[in-house]
Each structure stands twice: as structure tokens, then as C-alpha cells.
Design a protein around this motif. Structure first.
Motif, PDB file in Angstrom:
ATOM      1  N   LEU A 336       0.824  -1.211   0.000  1.00  0.00           N
ATOM      2  CA  LEU A 336       0.000   0.000   0.000  1.00  0.00           C
ATOM      3  C   LEU A 336       0.858   1.261   0.000  1.00  0.00           C
ATOM      4  CD1 LEU A 336      -2.697  -1.170   2.569  1.00  0.00           C
ATOM      5  CD2 LEU A 336      -3.086  -0.739   0.125  1.00  0.00           C
ATOM      6  N   ILE A 337       1.947   1.253   0.758  1.00  0.00           N
ATOM      7  CA  ILE A 337       2.851   2.403   0.764  1.00  0.00           C
ATOM      8  C   ILE A 337       3.440   2.621  -0.615  1.00  0.00           C
ATOM      9  CG2 ILE A 337       5.052   3.267   1.648  1.00  0.00           C
ATOM     10  CD1 ILE A 337       4.413   1.913   4.287  1.00  0.00           C
ATOM     11  N   GLY A 338       3.749   1.541  -1.298  1.00  0.00           N
ATOM     12  CA  GLY A 338       4.310   1.647  -2.641  1.00  0.00           C
ATOM     13  C   GLY A 338       3.395   2.338  -3.622  1.00  0.00           C
ATOM     14  N   ARG A 339       2.116   2.436  -3.293  1.00  0.00           N
ATOM     15  CA  ARG A 339       1.144   3.132  -4.136  1.00  0.00           C
ATOM     16  C   ARG A 339       0.696   4.455  -3.535  1.00  0.00           C
ATOM     17  NH1 ARG A 339       2.575  -1.253  -5.250  1.00  0.00           N
ATOM     18  NH2 ARG A 339       2.192  -2.187  -7.267  1.00  0.00           N
ATOM     19  N   GLY A 340       1.410   4.905  -2.516  1.00  0.00           N
ATOM     20  CA  GLY A 340       1.079   6.170  -1.898  1.00  0.00           C
ATOM     21  C   GLY A 340      -0.161   6.136  -1.026  1.00  0.00           C
ATOM     22  N   ARG A 341      -0.657   4.964  -0.666  1.00  0.00           N
ATOM     23  CA  ARG A 341      -1.890   4.828   0.126  1.00  0.00           C
ATOM     24  C   ARG A 341      -1.521   4.674   1.607  1.00  0.00           C
ATOM     25  NH1 ARG A 341      -4.992   0.108  -3.026  1.00  0.00           N
ATOM     26  NH2 ARG A 341      -6.318   0.277  -1.156  1.00  0.00           N
ATOM     27  N   TYR A 342      -1.009   5.756   2.174  1.00  0.00           N
ATOM     28  CA  TYR A 342      -0.483   5.708   3.537  1.00  0.00           C
ATOM     29  C   TYR A 342      -1.580   5.512   4.575  1.00  0.00           C
ATOM     30  CZ  TYR A 342       4.040   7.094   1.681  1.00  0.00           C
ATOM     31  OH  TYR A 342       5.221   7.116   0.986  1.00  0.00           O
ATOM     32  N   ARG A 343      -2.721   6.155   4.382  1.00  0.00           N
ATOM     33  CA  ARG A 343      -3.802   5.987   5.359  1.00  0.00           C
ATOM     34  C   ARG A 343      -4.282   4.535   5.367  1.00  0.00           C
ATOM     35  NH1 ARG A 343      -7.288   8.668   8.576  1.00  0.00           N
ATOM     36  NH2 ARG A 343      -6.200  10.623   8.196  1.00  0.00           N
ATOM     37  N   ASP A 344      -4.406   3.940   4.193  1.00  0.00           N
ATOM     38  CA  ASP A 344      -4.806   2.538   4.138  1.00  0.00           C
ATOM     39  C   ASP A 344      -3.747   1.637   4.761  1.00  0.00           C
ATOM     40  OD1 ASP A 344      -7.181   3.147   2.886  1.00  0.00           O
ATOM     41  OD2 ASP A 344      -6.406   2.817   0.868  1.00  0.00           O
ATOM     42  N   ALA A 345      -2.469   1.979   4.542  1.00  0.00           N
ATOM     43  CA  ALA A 345      -1.385   1.185   5.133  1.00  0.00           C
ATOM     44  C   ALA A 345      -1.422   1.268   6.650  1.00  0.00           C
ATOM     45  CB  ALA A 345      -0.040   1.673   4.604  1.00  0.00           C
ATOM     46  N   PHE A 346      -1.680   2.480   7.179  1.00  0.00           N
ATOM     47  CA  PHE A 346      -1.762   2.633   8.630  1.00  0.00           C
ATOM     48  C   PHE A 346      -2.965   1.878   9.190  1.00  0.00           C
ATOM     49  CE2 PHE A 346      -2.930   5.259  12.429  1.00  0.00           C
ATOM     50  CZ  PHE A 346      -1.819   4.923  13.207  1.00  0.00           C
ATOM     51  N   LYS A 347      -4.078   1.936   8.487  1.00  0.00           N
ATOM     52  CA  LYS A 347      -5.265   1.193   8.913  1.00  0.00           C
ATOM     53  C   LYS A 347      -4.994  -0.307   8.921  1.00  0.00           C
ATOM     54  CE  LYS A 347     -10.135   0.481   7.699  1.00  0.00           C
ATOM     55  NZ  LYS A 347     -11.229   0.842   6.747  1.00  0.00           N
ATOM     56  N   SER A 348      -4.283  -0.787   7.913  1.00  0.00           N
ATOM     57  CA  SER A 348      -3.933  -2.205   7.847  1.00  0.00           C
ATOM     58  C   SER A 348      -3.072  -2.605   9.041  1.00  0.00           C
ATOM     59  CB  SER A 348      -3.195  -2.499   6.543  1.00  0.00           C
ATOM     60  OG  SER A 348      -2.714  -3.832   6.506  1.00  0.00           O
ATOM     61  N   LEU A 349      -2.051  -1.791   9.346  1.00  0.00           N
ATOM     62  CA  LEU A 349      -1.171  -2.110  10.463  1.00  0.00           C
ATOM     63  C   LEU A 349      -1.900  -2.025  11.804  1.00  0.00           C
ATOM     64  CD1 LEU A 349       2.168  -0.400   9.381  1.00  0.00           C
ATOM     65  CD2 LEU A 349       1.868  -2.809   9.972  1.00  0.00           C
ATOM     66  N   CYS A 350      -2.872  -1.118  11.908  1.00  0.00           N
ATOM     67  CA  CYS A 350      -3.623  -1.009  13.169  1.00  0.00           C
ATOM     68  C   CYS A 350      -4.428  -2.278  13.452  1.00  0.00           C
ATOM     69  CB  CYS A 350      -4.557   0.207  13.120  1.00  0.00           C
ATOM     70  SG  CYS A 350      -3.699   1.789  13.337  1.00  0.00           S
ATOM     71  N   THR A 351      -4.846  -2.987  12.400  1.00  0.00           N
ATOM     72  CA  THR A 351      -5.559  -4.247  12.613  1.00  0.00           C
ATOM     73  C   THR A 351      -4.614  -5.398  12.924  1.00  0.00           C
ATOM     74  OG1 THR A 351      -5.528  -4.897  10.272  1.00  0.00           O
ATOM     75  CG2 THR A 351      -7.364  -3.494  11.005  1.00  0.00           C
ATOM     76  N   LEU A 352      -3.327  -5.207  12.604  1.00  0.00           N
ATOM     77  CA  LEU A 352      -2.333  -6.266  12.795  1.00  0.00           C
ATOM     78  C   LEU A 352      -1.466  -6.058  14.032  1.00  0.00           C
ATOM     79  CD1 LEU A 352      -1.203  -6.485   9.066  1.00  0.00           C
ATOM     80  CD2 LEU A 352      -2.550  -8.206  10.293  1.00  0.00           C
ATOM     81  N   ARG A 353      -1.615  -4.933  14.707  1.00  0.00           N
ATOM     82  CA  ARG A 353      -0.875  -4.630  15.923  1.00  0.00           C
ATOM     83  C   ARG A 353      -1.862  -4.242  17.023  1.00  0.00           C
ATOM     84  NH1 ARG A 353       1.881  -6.413  12.484  1.00  0.00           N
ATOM     85  NH2 ARG A 353       3.880  -5.639  11.687  1.00  0.00           N
ATOM     86  N   HIS A 354      -1.423  -4.320  18.254  1.00  0.00           N
ATOM     87  CA  HIS A 354      -2.315  -4.023  19.372  1.00  0.00           C
ATOM     88  C   HIS A 354      -2.585  -2.529  19.523  1.00  0.00           C
ATOM     89  CE1 HIS A 354      -3.058  -7.935  21.011  1.00  0.00           C
ATOM     90  NE2 HIS A 354      -1.779  -8.223  21.156  1.00  0.00           N
ATOM     91  N   THR A 355      -1.574  -1.684  19.221  1.00  0.00           N
ATOM     92  CA  THR A 355      -1.732  -0.250  19.462  1.00  0.00           C
ATOM     93  C   THR A 355      -1.335   0.553  18.229  1.00  0.00           C
ATOM     94  OG1 THR A 355       0.535   0.069  20.295  1.00  0.00           O
ATOM     95  CG2 THR A 355      -1.162  -0.630  21.892  1.00  0.00           C
ATOM     96  N   LYS A 356      -1.801   1.826  18.222  1.00  0.00           N
ATOM     97  CA  LYS A 356      -1.449   2.733  17.130  1.00  0.00           C
ATOM     98  C   LYS A 356       0.026   3.100  17.177  1.00  0.00           C
ATOM     99  CE  LYS A 356      -6.013   4.745  16.303  1.00  0.00           C
ATOM    100  NZ  LYS A 356      -6.747   3.707  17.039  1.00  0.00           N
ATOM    101  N   LEU A 357       0.637   3.091  18.362  1.00  0.00           N
ATOM    102  CA  LEU A 357       2.075   3.357  18.461  1.00  0.00           C
ATOM    103  C   LEU A 357       2.861   2.303  17.698  1.00  0.00           C
ATOM    104  CD1 LEU A 357       4.661   4.626  19.564  1.00  0.00           C
ATOM    105  CD2 LEU A 357       4.307   3.332  21.690  1.00  0.00           C
ATOM    106  N   GLN A 358       2.539   1.044  17.893  1.00  0.00           N
ATOM    107  CA  GLN A 358       3.228  -0.024  17.171  1.00  0.00           C
ATOM    108  C   GLN A 358       3.011   0.096  15.669  1.00  0.00           C
ATOM    109  OE1 GLN A 358       1.102  -2.885  19.648  1.00  0.00           O
ATOM    110  NE2 GLN A 358       3.052  -3.889  20.133  1.00  0.00           N
TER     111      GLN A 358
END
Length: 595
Positions: A336-358
Motif C-alpha cells: 500500500l505504501i508503494g502506491r502512496g496509500r499511507y492511510r490505508d497502510a496505517f489502517k492495515s497495520l492497526c488491525t495487525l498490531r495491538h496499538t497505534k504506536l506499534q
């Protein structure tokens, strides 16, 4: 089959085709890094020298040497620039943690809650969100598809070959020799396709459809071609169906482990990616179970060979499961980052990690690594650079050697033809399938320790996954996607050779001679690995560049000298001086260089 494990798995060459806005951001970041080189905060001059003399060294961690204050500012700026301004504080903290994820205790910007989360990440590394484990289940089932695709033909060979006139016993058919070659061609058809076409479609499929899309398409191809295989009416019709099956096997074998690597937390990334080997072995066993389950199915008035048709078609079931599940999993944040979709990438990581910091920490670091990969100089096509650049050429030789030996150790001859082997040894067909099931079950059970012991023991926890792991480490990041396509194509090519030649070997050499042939290749492989495969375990990217910068002739000469010296010291018990270390980092602790 197994596949590469590691956080540095191949990625598609997407950065060159970033959106205009993402390209602007990359240029800004590049300029900022150049300015940092003159900043008083960027005080690690040794690190700067390494970057100048060895551009790949920066890819080890592009945040090295930057002060905490600067990192905080960079994190806040990153959040604002990428449309994530409401999470500015999380990215300020995440940028600092990303520099050294295990040094969080000393960061004053973190509060006690933040430290507790990061501390628990280390002490309870298997405590992960359920969405991550659902993704692991999906990837594991995709691996099972792979294994089942490979092994269902083992039992089906007993029935479809004679039905289509392929009698391989010379006592029963004067054309047995020709039939043996045809049997090998049909069984090896998917792997031929993987080598010449399937593996090279990995990057385009990932570029156009993403990781999830590529997995869905390849699972669909696998399901449809399995059903098609069960509906064939001639040997060459079956060959065509199995050849197309390679379009599903090849790209899937490269994409699924990469998808797991790009979504897993660093501390358990290797273990999760190694599940590919475990569940491929499970799929191989499942294929044998299918053969036994349908063995006694009788023909109908309109269908001849219903049992083997159901065997071949049954491999579609786990593929349909993968198709049903994959779009419920988050997309790879790296893609997703490779396509400039940073918000989607952050949303994806938030579902895969316990906290927004991680999530912020991982997103910031992934982006920094991708920027550095994009800035790697390359004046030639990546495929050409695999062979024209000496450092890359040595990595290509080493990875090709281990991939070749992964197949010519002979293990897949058992996976594809064990039922035929046991039948020729005097077993009944059912007993042959039962013995094959025992092999499949043992292979699966022994694959589990591969998560922890990939450098020793037997095939499944040792040689099986090591070639993919080794290849993922050997290539520099800027050519790693093409390098892994090459390495994967090599293993599938020789997989095809094994599947093609083994029926003929059984007749010409007898089973004992056929396995003696592969025993000889294992002895040869020991020599090839000794001469052409440098050690890569536990080395940084900078150290890996040093390893593969040593000329091949010098490496061989050194290995021979070490062998001769060790023989004289430990066998002849002579008192002679140890061999000086070959690499710079070994010189700090002088010791005898041994095997």
C-alpha cells in the motif's frame, strides 16, 4: 516446497511507478537525508563512510545516527504529509522507537503505558491480534493448496496412466520406455510452467492486484485446473491442464511467504513465514489422504476412472477456502505504501498490531526502507545486474546452488512417486498408499521444528526451507525481487527434471539404483555448498556485501586451505597455525577457522 523467510523478502518493483505525489515526497526525503549528513546530530562518521562506500549498508537501518529530537520532528512531519495528522503524537514516538525497537526503555517521549505495550511485545511475542492469526491461517491454507497440488498425482498415477495407455512395465508393453518419459512429462508439467512462465509473473500480478489479489487469482487458477485435471480424456489433455496449474503454483509460492513477512511483527516474522514449509508438508500429506479416501470409488456408467479424477479434483477444496478468506485479511502495508496509500497502510497495520504506536513505528520504518531501496543506483535492468555485477553474480551462483540441491537431494521423487515405488517393491496398491501416507505424515511432523532449527537435522527442518531463506538473504535489496524470481525458477526447473526423469530411472536403475543416484548428488552437493556457498546466517546487510564481494576463486582457495589445515590439526594432530579470518568482522576475535 518452502519459501523464503525474513523481513527482507522480495518486493515488487513498485517504487519506480509511484504516484506523482509519492514521488515528490520521496525527493523531499532524499534531500533531507543529504542535509542530515552535514547535521551535527548526525555524528556517526564511521556510519557515513560505510554509506558512501557501500550504499547497501544504509538499507540495514536508514535511521541510524539520527538524534531523537530529529526523529521526533521527522515523525510529526511524516504524519502531516501523509494525511495522518491526527496521529502526529503516535508517529513522533514511533519514529524514535523505529530507530532501535529494543531500546525503548530510555526514550523520554514514551509514557509508562507505551513502555508496557512495547515491553509486552518482547516478553509475550505470541500475544498478537486475532486478525494477524486469521491471516496466518489463510497463508497456511495457501501452503496446503501448494502441497496438495504436488502430491495428489502420487496416488492418481496408479490409475490414470494405465487408463490412458501408459504402461510403464517393460514386461507388459514394448513401448514402456517411451511411456515412462511421457508419465514424467505429465507429472512435471506444473513445474515446467513455473520455471519458464509462472515464477516470472509474480511481480506483474503483485503490481496490478496486490498481495491479496495475487493470492486470490493463483488460488482460483489452482482450483479450476484441479477440476479440469479431473475431467481430462487423454494424456496430453491432462498435460495441458497440469501445465496451466503451474500458473497458480509459481506466483503463489513467491507471494504468500512475502505477504506473511510484510505483515508479521519483526520478533515472530521468521517463525510465521516458516509456516509455509510446515503447511506445505501438511498439504502433501493431505494429498495422500485424498488418494486413500477415493481409492475404492467405483466407476459409473458414464465415467471411467472416477477415483483418480476425484483425487486430482480434490485439491480444489483448500483453494476455495483461501479464496473465501483472503479478502477478509488486511492488505500488505508495504504494498500500500508503494502506491502512496499511507492511510490505508496505517489502517492495515492497526488491525495487525495491538496499538497505534506499534502501527506508527512499523509504518515509519517501512517507508524509510522503501525510500532507500528506491534510491539505490541502477543503470541496467535488474535481471542483467544479477549476472553483470560481481557481488550479485556470486549471490546468484550461491542461491542457484542451494536451490538446485533442494531438488536433487531427491526428496520430491518420493513425494510424487512413492506409491509407485512401494508397489514395485511388492506392496499392494492400498498398502503402497498407506506407506506413502506414513511418509507424508512424518514429513509434516518433522517440518514443525523448521521454525527453530532450519540450520540442522533432516530435510523438513533443514534443507527444505534453507534455500529460500538463504536466497532471501543473499541478494541486495534493489535486485531482490528479480533475484528471488530467478532462484524460485531454478528450484521449479529442477523439480521438473526430477519429476520427468524418475519414472525412467526406476526402470533403468531399479529403485535402489535410482536412490543411489540421488545419494551421489547429495555427496556432490556437499562439495558444491562447501566451495560456492558462503555463510549468511546472522550477518548484517553490510557484512553480506563483504561476503559476496570476495571473488569466487579466493573463497574456494580459502575453503580448501581451511579444510587442509583442519585435517592436519584435528586428524593428524599436528601443531600448525590457524587460518587467518577471511572477513573483516572476524578479525576482531582471532580464532581458527573451522567448519
Amino acid at each position: 516446497m518452502s519459501h523464503p523467510v525474513d523481513s527482507t523478502h522480495p518486493v515488487e518493483p513498485s517504487i519506480a511507478r509511484m504516484t506523482e505525489e509519492a514521488a515528490k515526497q520521496k525527493a523531499v526525503a532524499t534531500q533531507e537525508k543529504r542535509e542530515l549528513a552535514g547535521d551535527a546530530d548526525y555524528h556517526d562518521h564511521k556510519h557515513l563512510d560505510n554509506v558512501v562506500n557501500n550504499p547497501n549498508a544504509l538499507l540495514e537501518n536508514p535511521l541510524q545516527g539520527i538524534s531523537h529530537e530529529r526523529l521526533e520532528a521527522m515523525g510529526r512531519a511524516f504524519a502531516r504529509e501523509k494525511g495522518l495528522g491526527e496521529f502526529e503524537d503516535e508517529f513522533a514516538k514511533g519514529a524514535q522507537v523505529a530507530q532501535d525497537p529494543l531500546a525503548f526503555e530510555s526514550l523520554t517521549l514514551l509514557n509508562d503505558e507505551d513502555r508496557n505495550v512495547l515491553r509486552r511485545e518482547v516478553t509475550h511475542k505470541w500475544d498478537q491480534p486475532w486478525r494477524l492469526y486469521s491471516l496466518v491461517v489463510c497463508c497456511s491454507m495457501a501452503a496446503a493448496v501448494q502441497g496438495m497440488d504436488e502430491s495428489v498425482t502420487n496416488g492418481a498415477n496408479l490409475f490414470w496412466a494405465p487408463q490412458f495407455g501408459l504402461i510403464t512395465d517393460p514386461a507388459l508393453d514394448p513401448n514402456a520406455t517411451n511411456n515412462q518419459w511421457i508419465l514424467g512429462v505429465v507429472n512435471g508439467a506444473p513445474y515446467l510452467c513455473c520455471a519458464v512462465l509462472g515464477c516470472w509473473l509474480t511481480a506483474p500480478l503483485n503490481n496490478w492486484f496486490g498481495r491479496r489479489g495475487a493470492i486470490f487469482i493463483t488460488a482460483l487458477l489452482s482450483a479450476l485446473t484441479c477440476i479440469w485435471s479431473g475431467c481430462t480424456n487423454s494424456r496430453w489433455h491432462l498435460f495441458a491442464a497440469r501445465f496451466v496449474l503451474g500458473l497458480g503454483i509459481g506466483p503463489k509460492s513467491a507471494t504468500v511467504p512475502v505477504y506473511a513477512a510484510e505483515t508479521a511483527p519483526p520478533l515472530i516474522r521468521g517463525a510465521l513465514v516458516m509456516q509455509w514449509q510446515v503447511w506445505t508438508a501438511f498439504g502433501i500429506m493431505l494429498g495422500t489422504v485424498s488418494s486413500l479416501a477415493f481409492y475404492y470409488v467405483n466407476d459409473t456408467a458414464n465415467i471411467t476412472g472416477l477415483n483418480w479424477r476425484l483425487m486430482l479434483g480434490s485439491a480444489c477444496l483448500p483453494a476455495f477456502f483461501v479464496m473465501a478468506q483472503v479478502y477478509f485479511c488486511p492488505e500488505s502495508p508495504r504494498w500500500l505504501i508503494g502506491r502512496g496509500r499511507y492511510r490505508d497502510a496505517f489502517k492495515s497495520l492497526c488491525t495487525l498490531r495491538h496499538t497505534k504506536l506499534q502501527a506508527a513505528r512499523d509504518l515509519f520504518l517501512i517507508n524509510a526502507l522503501l525510500e532507500e531501496e528506491a534510491n539505490m543506483p541502477s543503470g541496467k535492468a535488474a535481471l542483467i545486474e544479477l549476472f553483470s555485477v560481481p557481488r550479485n553474480r556470486r549471490a546468484t551462483l550461491a542461491s542457484g546452488t542451494v536451490m538446485f540441491m533442494q531438488q536433487f537431494c531427491g526428496i520430491n521423487a518420493i513425494a510424487y512417486y512413492s506409491s509407485t515405488i512401494f508397489r514395485e517393491a511388492g506392496f499392494s496398491e492400498v498398502s503402497a498408499l498407506g506407506a506413502t501416507l506414513g511418509f507424508g505424515a512424518l514429513n509434516w511432523i518433522m517440518a514443525a521444528p523448521a521454525v527453530w532449527t532450519i540450520d540442522s537435522m533432516a530435510y523438513s527442518p533443514g534443507e527444505g526451507p534453507v534455500p529460500f531463506t538463504y536466497s532471501a538473504e543473499a541478494f541486495p535489496l534493489y535486485v531482490r525481487d528479480v533475484g528471488m524470481s530467478y532462484a524460485t525458477a531454478v528450484t521449479w526447473l529442477f523439480n521438473f527434471v526430477v519429476a520427468l526423469t524418475f519414472p525412467r530411472l526406476l526402470d533403468a536403475f531399479t529403485p535402489q539404483g535410482a536412490f543411489g543416484w540421488y545419494a551421489a548428488w547429495n555427496a556432490m552437493g556437499t562439495l558444491l555448498v562447501f566451495l560456492f556457498v558462503p555463510e549468511t546466517k546472522g550477518l548484517s546487510l553490510e557484512e553480506l556485501d563483504q561476503v559476496f564481494s570476495v571473488p569466487t576463486a579466493k573463497h574456494i582457495s580459502y575453503q580448501v586451505k581451511v579444510a587442509r589445515t583442519n585435517f592436519r590439526r584435528w586428524i593428524l594432530r599436528q601443531k600448525i597455525a590457524p587460518v587467518p579470518p577471511l572477513y573483516q568482522w572476524e578479525q576482531a576475535t582471532p580464532a581458527t577457522r573451522e567448519f
